[in-house]
Design an enzyme around this catalytic site. Structure first.
Site, short mmCIF file in Angstrom:
data_model
loop_
_atom_site.label_atom_id
_atom_site.label_comp_id
_atom_site.label_asym_id
_atom_site.label_seq_id
_atom_site.Cartn_x
_atom_site.Cartn_y
_atom_site.Cartn_z
N ARG A 93 32.98 57.41 7.08
CA ARG A 93 33.66 57.19 5.80
C ARG A 93 33.23 58.26 4.82
O ARG A 93 32.36 59.08 5.12
CB ARG A 93 33.46 55.76 5.26
CG ARG A 93 32.19 55.04 5.62
CD ARG A 93 30.95 55.58 4.98
NE ARG A 93 31.11 55.74 3.56
CZ ARG A 93 30.47 56.63 2.84
NH1 ARG A 93 29.59 57.45 3.41
NH2 ARG A 93 30.67 56.74 1.54
N GLY A 94 33.86 58.22 3.63
CA GLY A 94 33.66 59.31 2.67
C GLY A 94 34.77 60.31 2.91
O GLY A 94 35.03 60.70 4.06
N ARG A 96 43.54 55.02 6.45
CA ARG A 96 43.11 54.69 5.07
C ARG A 96 44.00 55.51 4.11
O ARG A 96 44.19 56.70 4.31
CB ARG A 96 41.63 55.04 4.85
CG ARG A 96 40.69 54.19 5.71
CD ARG A 96 39.25 54.35 5.28
NE ARG A 96 38.96 53.61 4.06
CZ ARG A 96 37.81 53.73 3.38
NH1 ARG A 96 36.89 54.57 3.79
NH2 ARG A 96 37.59 53.02 2.29
N GLN A 153 27.51 50.74 0.13
CA GLN A 153 27.26 52.13 0.52
C GLN A 153 26.10 52.74 -0.27
O GLN A 153 25.40 53.61 0.25
CB GLN A 153 28.52 52.99 0.30
CG GLN A 153 29.66 52.71 1.25
CD GLN A 153 30.63 51.70 0.67
OE1 GLN A 153 30.27 50.84 -0.12
NE2 GLN A 153 31.89 51.79 1.06
N ASP A 167 37.85 60.43 -4.12
CA ASP A 167 38.75 60.38 -2.97
C ASP A 167 40.07 61.09 -3.21
O ASP A 167 40.75 61.49 -2.28
CB ASP A 167 39.02 58.92 -2.58
CG ASP A 167 37.82 58.37 -1.83
OD1 ASP A 167 36.82 58.02 -2.49
OD2 ASP A 167 37.86 58.34 -0.59
N LYS A 218 35.30 55.09 -5.36
CA LYS A 218 34.88 53.74 -4.98
C LYS A 218 34.98 52.76 -6.15
O LYS A 218 34.64 53.09 -7.28
CB LYS A 218 33.44 53.82 -4.46
CG LYS A 218 32.80 52.53 -4.02
CD LYS A 218 33.63 51.75 -3.04
CE LYS A 218 34.04 52.55 -1.82
NZ LYS A 218 35.11 51.85 -1.03
O1 MRU Z 1 35.07 53.50 1.18
P1 MRU Z 1 34.25 54.73 1.32
O2 MRU Z 1 32.84 54.46 1.67
O3 MRU Z 1 34.90 55.75 2.23
O4 MRU Z 1 34.25 55.36 -0.14
C1 MRU Z 1 33.60 56.57 -0.35
C2 MRU Z 1 33.69 57.05 -1.74
O5 MRU Z 1 34.26 56.43 -2.60
C3 MRU Z 1 33.10 58.41 -1.99
O6 MRU Z 1 32.58 58.48 -3.29
C4 MRU Z 1 34.20 59.48 -1.84
O7 MRU Z 1 34.89 59.32 -0.63
C5 MRU Z 1 33.65 60.84 -1.92
S1 MRU Z 1 32.63 61.27 -0.55
C6 MRU Z 1 32.03 62.81 -0.79
#
Ligand code: MRU
Length: 369
Positions: A53-54, A107, A216, A257, A268
């Site tokens: 993820r990320g 996603r 996270q 994102d 997030k």
């Molecule tokens: O749901 P996730 O864990 O994929 O969300 C991740 C985030 O919101 C991060 O802040 C974002 O993807 C940036 S990662 C460098």
């Protein structure tokens, strides 16, 4: 002593057996389980279930994914000697597009997923147009996927350099969710200034929001920063206001994102709340994002699709027993949009964008410094 979490690759390619290798992040920090993905369904599940993820790490996984799937398709369609011919491209490309659409549906919010897949698609089409055969196309796809990963490492380091200019030794930094090494291939985005500061003896004091409902911040950010020897304090999401009011935070760094053309940013869930609190206490709020996360085709945050996740993530996941009444209504958006006026600056690898973002972002994305 065991291997530090920072010594593992977040996403890697095993060319010996045509698989993607990831750390299953749903098991961290208790267990470091390295798993292999080979099929379209395994890759889709790993992204959907947040095993990987990320935004940047999702992009790299998708690039490796479409590459290994394309190689499998080519193998299925042709015998080795036929791969040198051009005649099977249409069958190959139909399957490629089908798998690309499937991976892209895992996603919806992180633009890096479609960005990486589009980039791979472009390589495929251009190679075909240039008269390359399937063997050569597969080789070019592999090269592009590996380049996307290497680029991510360079880009994150550059974000770190740019972000480090905004803080000073000894500062308190608050971050939300995990935009760390585990969300990228190295350094992270929001954590890149922290890691670079650590290399240079800045002695930052970091506050990591635990980040409900999937934790996270607790499971990943606190874990990786602590493993790196950073002074990190874990707080619940509802404590950031108090920490800022106390004057313990001189800057907030968060990841992202998708950045809309006007500078609204999706990150997030809970990020916009942190931004509003930061504004109240005059703490600069910085969004760290590679330019691959900037989506100039999306005019404002209102057009960003926000992923909705299952209710169980709120009601029972992480608990020994259910913590909410059966049948209760649950609202579980995975992301929120921070309005551009709450953002002090957007830190990219190409430079720092400030309001008005429409101009500064399009300048940076077109190659400006
Ligand atoms: O749901 P996730 O864990 O994929 O969300 C991740 C985030 O919101 C991060 O802040 C974002 O993807 C940036 S990662 C460098």
């Amino acid at each position: 002593m065991g291997k530090s979490i920072l010594e593992y690759e977040t996403v890697d390619l095993d060319e010996s057996d045509g698989s993607i290798v990831i750390i299953d992040q749903t098991r961290l920090p208790a267990r470091t389980e390295v798993i292999k993905l080979r099929t379209a369904q395994e890759i889709w599940d790993a992204i959907y279930l947040l095993k990987v993820r990320g935004a940047p790490a999702i992009g790299v996984t998708a690039a490796f994914g479409i590459y290994i799937l394309a190689a499998q398709t080519a193998d299925e369609i042709l015998h080795f000697e036929d791969k040198a011919s051009n005649s099977f491209f249409d069958i190959f490309y139909d399957k490629f597009k089908e798998q690309k659409e499937f991976l892209n549906s895992a996603r919806p919010t992180a633009v890096n997923l479609s960005w990486a897949l589009e980039r791979m698609d472009r390589v495929c089409r251009q190679a075909h147009k240039a008269g390359k055969n399937l063997n050569e196309i597969i080789e070019l796809l592999g090269r592009e996927a590996k380049e996307i990963k290497q680029e991510d490492i360079r880009v994150c380091r550059a974000i770190g350099e740019n972000g480090l200019c905004l803080v000073k030794p000894g500062d308190g930094i608050l971050t939300h969710c995990n935009a760390g090494q585990l969300a990228t291939c190295k350094y992270g985005t929001a954590t890149a200034p922290i890691y670079l500061g650590q290399e240079r003896g800045y002695n930052f004091r970091v506050f990591a929001d635990e980040t409900r409902p999937l934790l996270q911040g607790a499971r990943l950010t606190a874990y990786e920063l602590h493993s790196a020897g950073v002074d990190v304090t874990l707080i619940c999401d509802n404590m950031s206001s108090m920490v800022m009011k106390n004057g313990w935070v001189q800057a907030v760094f968060v990841g992202c994102d998708r950045v809309a053309a006007n500078g609204d940013t999706a990150n997030k869930i809970g990020t916009s709340m942190v931004a509003a609190v930061a504004k109240r206490y005059h703490v600069p709020f910085y969004v760290c994002a590679p330019t691959s996360t900037v989506d100039l085709a999306t005019p404002t945050g209102a057009e960003i699709k926000i992923e909705q996740r299952p209710a169980e993530e709120v009601t029972e996941m992480w608990y020994k027993e259910r913590m909410a009444p059966e049948g209760i209504k649950v609202y579980n958006p995975a992301f929120d949009v921070t309005d551009n006026e709450l953002i002090t600056a957007i830190v990219t690898e190409k430079g720092i964008a400030r309001a008005p973002y429409k101009e500064s972002l399009s300048f940076l994305c077109s190659g400006g410094k």
